[in-house]
Write a protein that holds these residues in place. Structure first.
Motif, short mmCIF file in Angstrom:
data_model
loop_
_atom_site.label_atom_id
_atom_site.label_comp_id
_atom_site.label_asym_id
_atom_site.label_seq_id
_atom_site.Cartn_x
_atom_site.Cartn_y
_atom_site.Cartn_z
N ALA A 64 11.54 -42.57 41.40
CA ALA A 64 12.85 -42.73 40.76
C ALA A 64 12.85 -42.27 39.31
CB ALA A 64 13.29 -44.19 40.85
N ASN A 65 11.71 -42.38 38.63
CA ASN A 65 11.66 -42.00 37.21
C ASN A 65 11.27 -40.54 36.98
OD1 ASN A 65 8.96 -42.26 37.95
ND2 ASN A 65 8.35 -43.18 36.01
N HIS A 66 11.04 -39.79 38.06
CA HIS A 66 10.64 -38.39 37.87
C HIS A 66 11.84 -37.56 37.42
CE1 HIS A 66 7.51 -35.35 38.25
NE2 HIS A 66 8.56 -34.55 38.25
N PRO A 67 11.70 -36.79 36.34
CA PRO A 67 12.82 -35.98 35.85
C PRO A 67 12.98 -34.67 36.61
CG PRO A 67 10.97 -35.82 34.34
CD PRO A 67 10.56 -36.78 35.43
N VAL A 68 14.24 -34.28 36.76
CA VAL A 68 14.59 -33.00 37.38
C VAL A 68 15.55 -32.28 36.44
CG1 VAL A 68 14.25 -33.75 39.77
CG2 VAL A 68 16.47 -34.09 38.69
N LEU A 69 15.70 -30.98 36.64
CA LEU A 69 16.64 -30.19 35.83
C LEU A 69 17.96 -30.07 36.57
CD1 LEU A 69 17.17 -28.49 33.31
CD2 LEU A 69 16.30 -26.51 34.57
N THR A 70 19.02 -30.54 35.94
CA THR A 70 20.36 -30.41 36.52
C THR A 70 21.18 -29.45 35.66
OG1 THR A 70 21.54 -32.11 35.24
CG2 THR A 70 20.22 -32.87 37.11
N ASP A 71 22.36 -29.12 36.14
CA ASP A 71 23.25 -28.26 35.36
C ASP A 71 23.75 -28.98 34.11
OD1 ASP A 71 24.75 -30.01 36.96
OD2 ASP A 71 26.45 -28.64 37.05
N LYS A 72 23.53 -30.31 34.03
CA LYS A 72 23.93 -31.10 32.87
C LYS A 72 22.73 -31.47 32.00
CE LYS A 72 27.59 -32.94 35.70
NZ LYS A 72 27.79 -33.93 36.74
N GLY A 73 21.57 -30.92 32.33
CA GLY A 73 20.36 -31.21 31.57
C GLY A 73 19.38 -32.06 32.37
N ARG A 74 18.46 -32.67 31.67
CA ARG A 74 17.39 -33.47 32.27
C ARG A 74 17.93 -34.82 32.73
NH1 ARG A 74 11.62 -33.51 30.49
NH2 ARG A 74 10.74 -35.48 31.15
N LYS A 122 7.00 -26.97 30.54
CA LYS A 122 7.66 -28.28 30.71
C LYS A 122 8.46 -28.42 31.99
CE LYS A 122 6.14 -29.43 26.68
NZ LYS A 122 4.75 -29.78 26.69
N ASN A 123 8.27 -27.50 32.94
CA ASN A 123 8.89 -27.63 34.26
C ASN A 123 8.03 -26.88 35.26
OD1 ASN A 123 10.24 -24.97 35.26
ND2 ASN A 123 10.89 -25.08 33.12
N TYR A 124 8.28 -27.17 36.54
CA TYR A 124 7.57 -26.50 37.63
C TYR A 124 8.36 -26.73 38.91
CZ TYR A 124 5.66 -31.25 38.18
OH TYR A 124 5.50 -32.60 38.32
N LEU A 125 7.95 -26.09 39.99
CA LEU A 125 8.66 -26.22 41.26
C LEU A 125 7.92 -27.17 42.20
CD1 LEU A 125 10.01 -23.68 40.11
CD2 LEU A 125 10.14 -22.82 42.43
N VAL A 126 8.68 -28.06 42.83
CA VAL A 126 8.17 -28.92 43.90
C VAL A 126 9.07 -28.64 45.10
CG1 VAL A 126 7.91 -31.29 44.73
CG2 VAL A 126 7.30 -30.72 42.38
N ASN A 127 8.47 -28.16 46.18
CA ASN A 127 9.25 -27.78 47.36
C ASN A 127 10.46 -26.92 46.96
OD1 ASN A 127 7.49 -29.18 48.97
ND2 ASN A 127 8.72 -31.04 48.97
N ARG A 128 10.22 -25.96 46.12
CA ARG A 128 11.22 -24.99 45.65
C ARG A 128 12.23 -25.54 44.66
NH1 ARG A 128 13.27 -22.34 51.10
NH2 ARG A 128 13.82 -24.50 51.39
N THR A 129 12.19 -26.84 44.34
CA THR A 129 13.15 -27.45 43.41
C THR A 129 12.54 -27.56 42.03
OG1 THR A 129 14.06 -28.75 45.23
CG2 THR A 129 14.64 -29.45 43.02
N VAL A 130 13.32 -27.23 41.00
CA VAL A 130 12.84 -27.29 39.61
C VAL A 130 12.79 -28.75 39.18
CG1 VAL A 130 13.25 -26.59 37.23
CG2 VAL A 130 13.84 -25.03 39.11
N VAL A 131 11.59 -29.22 38.83
CA VAL A 131 11.40 -30.56 38.30
C VAL A 131 10.79 -30.43 36.91
CG1 VAL A 131 11.14 -31.59 40.59
CG2 VAL A 131 9.11 -30.92 39.31
N MET A 132 10.90 -31.49 36.13
CA MET A 132 10.40 -31.48 34.76
C MET A 132 9.07 -32.24 34.67
SD MET A 132 13.09 -29.89 33.62
CE MET A 132 12.97 -29.92 31.87
#
Length: 133
Positions: A64-74, A122-132
């Motif tokens: 739940a606390n893992h950050p992801v990149l959204t169109d509105k930011g982190r 400061k970001n990478y892909l997990v199962n093709r999704t950009v996470v922070m």
């Protein structure tokens, strides 16, 4: 994956994948970690078919606390709401596209061990999704 290795990351300026160096691999264990699941869809929630190489319905699970990149930011996984957009790489078209969050399910399951990567970008892909980091 180990520190020093190169993995894929997302460059928001160009909208393309780039290489990044893993600077640390963090492992957390010793308790059960609760996972959050997000259902990502292309535009409207419809039958899962392949369109341009990327399935229209796609699921991502993380703590739940893992950050992801959204169109509105982190945002953390727990902060996501329906209508947010996450960035997902389509390996067939070679493009990064955004998929809408259709559903967020807290406490989907528990994992005894979880990992986080720290990268130069400061970001990478997990199962093709950009996470922070």
């Amino acid at each position: 994956i180990q520190a020093g290795e190169q993995i894929a990351a997302f460059d928001q300026g160009s909208g393309k994948l780039v290489a990044t160096t893993v600077t640390d691999v963090e492992m957390h264990e010793g308790k059960l970690y609760t996972l959050t699941s997000v259902l990502l869809v292309k535009e409207e929630l419809t039958a899962s078919i392949f369109m341009g190489g990327l399935a229209m319905n796609y699921t991502l699970e993380a703590t739940a606390n893992h950050p992801v990149l959204t169109d509105k930011g982190r945002k953390t996984m727990a902060e996501l709401t329906s209508g947010d957009n996450l960035y997902v790489y389509d390996g067939i078209t070679g493009h990064v596209t955004s998929l809408k969050v259709a559903q967020v399910t807290q406490n989907i399951r528990k994992a005894p061990k979880v990992y986080n990567l720290v990268t130069a970008r400061k970001n990478y892909l997990v199962n093709r999704t950009v996470v922070m980091d």
